[in-house]
Design a protein around this motif. Structure first.
Motif, PDB file in Angstrom:
ATOM      1  N   ALA A 108       1.988  -4.252   3.156  1.00 31.09           N
ATOM      2  CA  ALA A 108       1.891  -5.198   4.117  1.00 31.09           C
ATOM      3  C   ALA A 108       1.899  -6.978   3.778  1.00 31.09           C
ATOM      4  O   ALA A 108       1.619  -6.931   5.247  1.00 31.09           O
ATOM      5  CB  ALA A 108       0.566  -5.148   4.252  1.00 31.09           C
TER       6      ALA A 108
ATOM      7  N   LEU B  84       3.895   1.198   1.951  1.00 33.28           N
ATOM      8  CA  LEU B  84       4.159   0.109   2.652  1.00 33.28           C
ATOM      9  C   LEU B  84       3.891  -1.370   2.343  1.00 33.28           C
ATOM     10  O   LEU B  84       3.046  -1.354   1.661  1.00 33.28           O
ATOM     11  CB  LEU B  84       2.182   0.751   3.890  1.00 33.28           C
ATOM     12  CG  LEU B  84       2.564  -0.455   4.926  1.00 33.28           C
ATOM     13  CD1 LEU B  84       2.574   0.122   6.700  1.00 33.28           C
ATOM     14  CD2 LEU B  84       0.425  -0.915   5.667  1.00 33.28           C
TER      15      LEU B  84
ATOM     16  N   PRO C 129       0.067 -10.203  15.640  1.00 37.09           N
ATOM     17  CA  PRO C 129      -1.023  -9.056  16.050  1.00 37.09           C
ATOM     18  C   PRO C 129      -1.297  -8.085  14.873  1.00 37.09           C
ATOM     19  O   PRO C 129      -1.601  -8.559  14.085  1.00 37.09           O
ATOM     20  CB  PRO C 129       0.313  -8.264  16.668  1.00 37.09           C
ATOM     21  CG  PRO C 129       1.418  -9.038  15.517  1.00 37.09           C
ATOM     22  CD  PRO C 129       1.016 -10.393  15.052  1.00 37.09           C
ATOM     23  N   SER C 130      -2.306  -7.340  15.709  1.00 40.87           N
ATOM     24  CA  SER C 130      -2.598  -6.592  14.571  1.00 40.87           C
ATOM     25  C   SER C 130      -2.290  -6.286  13.684  1.00 40.87           C
ATOM     26  O   SER C 130      -0.455  -4.742  14.018  1.00 40.87           O
ATOM     27  CB  SER C 130      -3.351  -4.913  15.573  1.00 40.87           C
ATOM     28  OG  SER C 130      -4.374  -4.218  14.975  1.00 40.87           O
ATOM     29  N   GLY C 131      -2.374  -5.639  12.061  1.00 41.29           N
ATOM     30  CA  GLY C 131      -1.172  -5.054  11.663  1.00 41.29           C
ATOM     31  C   GLY C 131      -0.794  -6.002  11.171  1.00 41.29           C
ATOM     32  O   GLY C 131       0.230  -5.561  10.280  1.00 41.29           O
ATOM     33  N   CYS C 132      -0.600  -7.476  11.903  1.00 39.53           N
ATOM     34  CA  CYS C 132       1.226  -8.043  10.217  1.00 39.53           C
ATOM     35  C   CYS C 132       0.253  -8.473   9.429  1.00 39.53           C
ATOM     36  O   CYS C 132       1.128  -9.570   8.579  1.00 39.53           O
ATOM     37  CB  CYS C 132       1.261  -9.291  11.195  1.00 39.53           C
ATOM     38  SG  CYS C 132      -0.435 -10.507  11.403  1.00 39.53           S
ATOM     39  N   GLY C 133      -0.701  -8.081   8.514  1.00 33.70           N
ATOM     40  CA  GLY C 133      -1.080  -8.806   7.398  1.00 33.70           C
ATOM     41  C   GLY C 133      -2.168 -10.224   7.150  1.00 33.70           C
ATOM     42  O   GLY C 133      -2.344 -10.247   6.400  1.00 33.70           O
ATOM     43  N   LYS C 134      -2.741 -10.129   8.193  1.00 36.68           N
ATOM     44  CA  LYS C 134      -3.666 -11.478   8.061  1.00 36.68           C
ATOM     45  C   LYS C 134      -4.787 -11.063   7.436  1.00 36.68           C
ATOM     46  O   LYS C 134      -5.273 -11.373   6.466  1.00 36.68           O
ATOM     47  CB  LYS C 134      -4.105 -11.525   9.053  1.00 36.68           C
ATOM     48  CG  LYS C 134      -3.197 -11.680  10.222  1.00 36.68           C
ATOM     49  CD  LYS C 134      -3.662 -12.755  11.694  1.00 36.68           C
ATOM     50  CE  LYS C 134      -4.650 -10.622  12.270  1.00 36.68           C
ATOM     51  NZ  LYS C 134      -4.203 -10.080  13.134  1.00 36.68           N
ATOM     52  N   THR C 135      -5.149  -9.631   7.641  1.00 36.73           N
ATOM     53  CA  THR C 135      -6.753  -9.272   7.002  1.00 36.73           C
ATOM     54  C   THR C 135      -6.395  -9.404   5.061  1.00 36.73           C
ATOM     55  O   THR C 135      -7.038 -10.297   4.511  1.00 36.73           O
ATOM     56  CB  THR C 135      -7.966  -8.226   6.845  1.00 36.73           C
ATOM     57  OG1 THR C 135      -7.606  -8.317   8.820  1.00 36.73           O
ATOM     58  CG2 THR C 135      -8.625  -8.059   7.148  1.00 36.73           C
ATOM     59  N   THR C 136      -5.640  -8.759   5.089  1.00 36.69           N
ATOM     60  CA  THR C 136      -4.573  -8.360   3.647  1.00 36.69           C
ATOM     61  C   THR C 136      -4.562  -9.350   2.822  1.00 36.69           C
ATOM     62  O   THR C 136      -5.235 -10.116   1.850  1.00 36.69           O
ATOM     63  CB  THR C 136      -3.244  -7.662   3.702  1.00 36.69           C
ATOM     64  OG1 THR C 136      -3.933  -5.909   4.603  1.00 36.69           O
ATOM     65  CG2 THR C 136      -3.402  -6.952   2.380  1.00 36.69           C
TER      66      THR C 136
ATOM     67  N   GLU D 251      -8.867  -7.825  -2.701  1.00 40.08           N
ATOM     68  CA  GLU D 251      -7.556  -6.979  -3.159  1.00 40.08           C
ATOM     69  C   GLU D 251      -6.107  -7.462  -4.154  1.00 40.08           C
ATOM     70  O   GLU D 251      -6.539  -8.519  -3.489  1.00 40.08           O
ATOM     71  CB  GLU D 251      -5.933  -6.831  -1.724  1.00 40.08           C
ATOM     72  CG  GLU D 251      -6.780  -5.935  -0.599  1.00 40.08           C
ATOM     73  CD  GLU D 251      -6.948  -4.733  -0.762  1.00 40.08           C
ATOM     74  OE1 GLU D 251      -6.942  -4.020  -1.842  1.00 40.08           O
ATOM     75  OE2 GLU D 251      -7.774  -3.953   0.621  1.00 40.08           O
TER      76      GLU D 251
ATOM     77  N   PHE E 197       0.952  -1.177  -0.364  1.00 35.81           N
ATOM     78  CA  PHE E 197      -0.033  -0.049  -0.336  1.00 35.81           C
ATOM     79  C   PHE E 197       1.051   1.090  -0.137  1.00 35.81           C
ATOM     80  O   PHE E 197       1.267   2.144   1.199  1.00 35.81           O
ATOM     81  CB  PHE E 197      -0.943  -0.094   1.509  1.00 35.81           C
ATOM     82  CG  PHE E 197      -1.777  -0.886   1.202  1.00 35.81           C
ATOM     83  CD1 PHE E 197      -2.773  -1.355   0.341  1.00 35.81           C
ATOM     84  CD2 PHE E 197      -1.513  -2.561   1.862  1.00 35.81           C
ATOM     85  CE1 PHE E 197      -3.909  -1.792   0.379  1.00 35.81           C
ATOM     86  CE2 PHE E 197      -2.748  -3.060   2.548  1.00 35.81           C
ATOM     87  CZ  PHE E 197      -4.055  -3.323   1.555  1.00 35.81           C
TER      88      PHE E 197
ATOM     89  N   GLU F 157     -11.874 -13.029  12.212  1.00 38.12           N
ATOM     90  CA  GLU F 157     -12.353 -12.933  13.808  1.00 38.12           C
ATOM     91  C   GLU F 157     -13.669 -13.050  13.625  1.00 38.12           C
ATOM     92  O   GLU F 157     -14.499 -12.105  14.251  1.00 38.12           O
ATOM     93  CB  GLU F 157     -12.275 -11.630  13.604  1.00 38.12           C
ATOM     94  CG  GLU F 157     -10.551 -10.986  13.524  1.00 38.12           C
ATOM     95  CD  GLU F 157      -9.456 -10.789  14.770  1.00 38.12           C
ATOM     96  OE1 GLU F 157     -10.255 -11.687  16.214  1.00 38.12           O
ATOM     97  OE2 GLU F 157      -8.419 -10.410  14.348  1.00 38.12           O
TER      98      GLU F 157
HETATM   99  P1  ATP Z   1      -5.723  -6.332  12.430  1.00 40.03           P
HETATM  100  O1  ATP Z   1      -5.697  -7.770  13.545  1.00 40.03           O
HETATM  101  O2  ATP Z   1      -5.600  -5.274  13.344  1.00 40.03           O
HETATM  102  O3  ATP Z   1      -6.958  -6.238  11.077  1.00 40.03           O
HETATM  103  P2  ATP Z   1      -4.124  -7.349  10.111  1.00 40.03           P
HETATM  104  O4  ATP Z   1      -3.180  -8.476  10.899  1.00 40.03           O
HETATM  105  O5  ATP Z   1      -4.963  -7.932   9.466  1.00 40.03           O
HETATM  106  O6  ATP Z   1      -4.192  -6.519  11.373  1.00 40.03           O
HETATM  107  P3  ATP Z   1      -3.754  -5.598   7.913  1.00 40.03           P
HETATM  108  O7  ATP Z   1      -5.430  -5.157   8.063  1.00 40.03           O
HETATM  109  O8  ATP Z   1      -3.897  -7.077   7.282  1.00 40.03           O
HETATM  110  O9  ATP Z   1      -3.611  -6.504   9.011  1.00 40.03           O
HETATM  111  O10 ATP Z   1      -2.862  -4.648   7.364  1.00 40.03           O
HETATM  112  C1  ATP Z   1      -1.515  -4.614   7.244  1.00 40.03           C
HETATM  113  C2  ATP Z   1      -1.059  -3.692   7.138  1.00 40.03           C
HETATM  114  O11 ATP Z   1      -1.566  -2.763   5.851  1.00 40.03           O
HETATM  115  C3  ATP Z   1      -1.567  -2.177   8.567  1.00 40.03           C
HETATM  116  O12 ATP Z   1      -0.474  -1.520   8.558  1.00 40.03           O
HETATM  117  C4  ATP Z   1      -2.342  -1.698   7.749  1.00 40.03           C
HETATM  118  O13 ATP Z   1      -2.296  -0.492   7.976  1.00 40.03           O
HETATM  119  C5  ATP Z   1      -2.105  -1.617   5.935  1.00 40.03           C
HETATM  120  N1  ATP Z   1      -2.964  -1.465   5.782  1.00 40.03           N
HETATM  121  C6  ATP Z   1      -4.080  -2.163   4.985  1.00 40.03           C
HETATM  122  N2  ATP Z   1      -5.252  -1.967   3.948  1.00 40.03           N
HETATM  123  C7  ATP Z   1      -5.127  -0.860   3.273  1.00 40.03           C
HETATM  124  C8  ATP Z   1      -4.894   0.017   2.785  1.00 40.03           C
HETATM  125  N3  ATP Z   1      -5.975  -0.628   1.974  1.00 40.03           N
HETATM  126  N4  ATP Z   1      -4.746   0.923   2.673  1.00 40.03           N
HETATM  127  C9  ATP Z   1      -3.428   1.721   3.235  1.00 40.03           C
HETATM  128  N5  ATP Z   1      -2.587   0.505   4.174  1.00 40.03           N
HETATM  129  C10 ATP Z   1      -3.598  -0.591   4.603  1.00 40.03           C
END
Ligand code: ATP
Length: 380
Positions: free
Chosen positions: A34, A32, A53-60, A69, A29, A175
């Motif tokens: 991700a 970044l 942990p939060s922000g590690c890229g799981k949801t992406t 995506e 992104f 989740e």
């Molecule tokens: P959480 O448990 O908090 O949902 P996660 O492990 O699922 O966290 P992601 O949501 O995949 O993490 O995000 C990974 C990184 O990518 C984070 O730093 C997030 O801020 C960034 N990110 C996710 N989606 C976007 C987007 N559409 N635009 C810019 N940055 C993004």
């Protein structure tokens, strides 16, 4: 709820249970990264949990599998088909989110029927599917109610029903239980696991809750900073973490870490040294010991073979947990945790106790945090 109602052949409900492969998948992104070069082979019918942990890229990662995506690099395939750039609706997957949005003005039946809308089914087939799903999830008695008349757990089941009814090639879940209270979450978790085993549908499930991951997964893929750290069955990830991060992230209470004050033999506790009593690879910088492998010596006499001489510690806090005790210990400036099934009489706050580690169960890590003794798989 007993999942797999005998009046229902729930196997018929399942999708194809196809494998999902990610090869060097990357998502940027802007600046970044991700998700960084993620390779993961999710097996047919497997329940794979993406944990980190939060922000590690799981949801992406999940959103790239879903088609919501587009990867910056790499390939994704489902079964034999490469889907990296195909539209979400062409992938025939079902996604369940944290907030299970049901249509509030539609009945449970209409909510369940909704995903069948564009499918080429006649009325009988439609009704059969609704019945089958409702019976499997034990919500058949609720079909004519509105979502507002249901409990949180019942609503969650309707949401699950909407996922199942399309008979997708895989379930993607982000989740899905986090809005439920603790008790219902544990119950629904067990139901979800049983249901998935019954259906045999490949499932990718995102959570940051390691306990949830341990109880649901066939295999856990642990991520940090967009990178896969380890993938394996829960017991492997727990017993053979590949690095200090995984070792510390999985397990509650968390693994204790001790910096080694290395001479010719490894010693712990820099300000009041204790020989570890076992040899470690030369590169070892840190030792990890799980709380259940820290023994109050009087408890362990004659039970745990340990080559380590007992050493004295102060007792900081004793916390009864019902079926066990958590004991905070201190030696010099180092504090660490023991988990005991029972407590010797002399163990109370401010007491001095003898402690040993089960030296067969210690983990050793090098300066980069990589495990030195036995590591699990990093590549899925
Ligand atoms: P959480 O448990 O908090 O949902 P996660 O492990 O699922 O966290 P992601 O949501 O995949 O993490 O995000 C990974 C990184 O990518 C984070 O730093 C997030 O801020 C960034 N990110 C996710 N989606 C976007 C987007 N559409 N635009 C810019 N940055 C993004």
């Amino acid at each position: 709820m007993t999942v797999g109602n005998p009046t229902t052949d729930s196997a018929e409900l399942g999708g194809a249970g196809e494998r999902i492969h990610l090869e060097n998948v990357r998502k940027e992104f802007g600046e970044l990264v991700a998700v960084n070069d993620l390779s993961l082979r999710i097996r047919e019918g497997e329940f794979l949990v993406l944990l980190g942990p939060s922000g590690c890229g799981k949801t992406t990662t999940l959103r790239m599998i879903a088609g919501l995506e587009t990867p910056t690099g790499g390939e994704i395939s489902i079964g034999d088909e490469t889907v990296t750039r195909t539209l979400p609706q062409e992938r025939e997957l079902s996604m369940v989110f944290q907030s299970y949005a049901l249509y509030p003005h539609k009945t449970v039946r209409e909510n369940l029927a909704f995903p069948l809308g564009k499918m080429d089914l006649d009325d009988d087939e439609r009704e059969t599917r609704i019945r089958r799903v409702a019976e499997t999830l034990e919500i058949a008695g609720l079909l004519d109610k509105d979502p507002g008349q249901l409990s949180g757990g019942q609503r969650q089941r309707v949401a699950l029903g909407r996922t199942i009814i399309r008979e997708p090639r895989a379930f993607l879940m982000d989740e899905p239980l986090s809005n439920l209270d603790a008790r219902l979450r544990v119950q629904t978790r067990a139901e979800l696991r049983a249901l998935q085993q019954d259906l045999g549908t490949t499932t990718v499930y995102v959570t940051h809750d390691q306990e949830e991951a341990m109880s649901l997964a066939d295999r856990i893929a642990v991520m940090k900073d967009g990178e896969l750290q380890q993938v394996g069955p829960p017991e492997d990830v727990y017993e053979q973490p590949t690095n200090e991060f995984v070792a510390g992230f999985i397990g509650e209470p968390a693994m204790n870490f001790f910096a080694l004050t290395a001479d010719d033999r490894p010693t712990l506790f820099p300000d009041d040294p204790v020989p570890l009593g076992t040899s470690l690879p030369e590169a070892a910088e840190t030792v990890g010991v799980r709380p259940e492998h820290v023994h109050l010596a009087s408890e362990v006499d004659g039970e745990t073979p340990s080559t380590m001489p007992p050493f004295e510690c102060g007792v900081d806090v004793v916390e009864p947990l019902g079926n066990a005790y958590e004991v905070e210990l201190v030696r010099g400036t180092t504090t660490f945790t023991a988990r005991q099934r029972s407590l010797p009489d002399n163990v109370a706050t401010d007491a001095t106790v003898d402690v040993v580690f089960d030296t067969d169960a210690v983990h050793a890590f090098d300066a980069s945090g990589a495990a030195l003794l036995e590591g699990g798989e990093v590549d899925g």
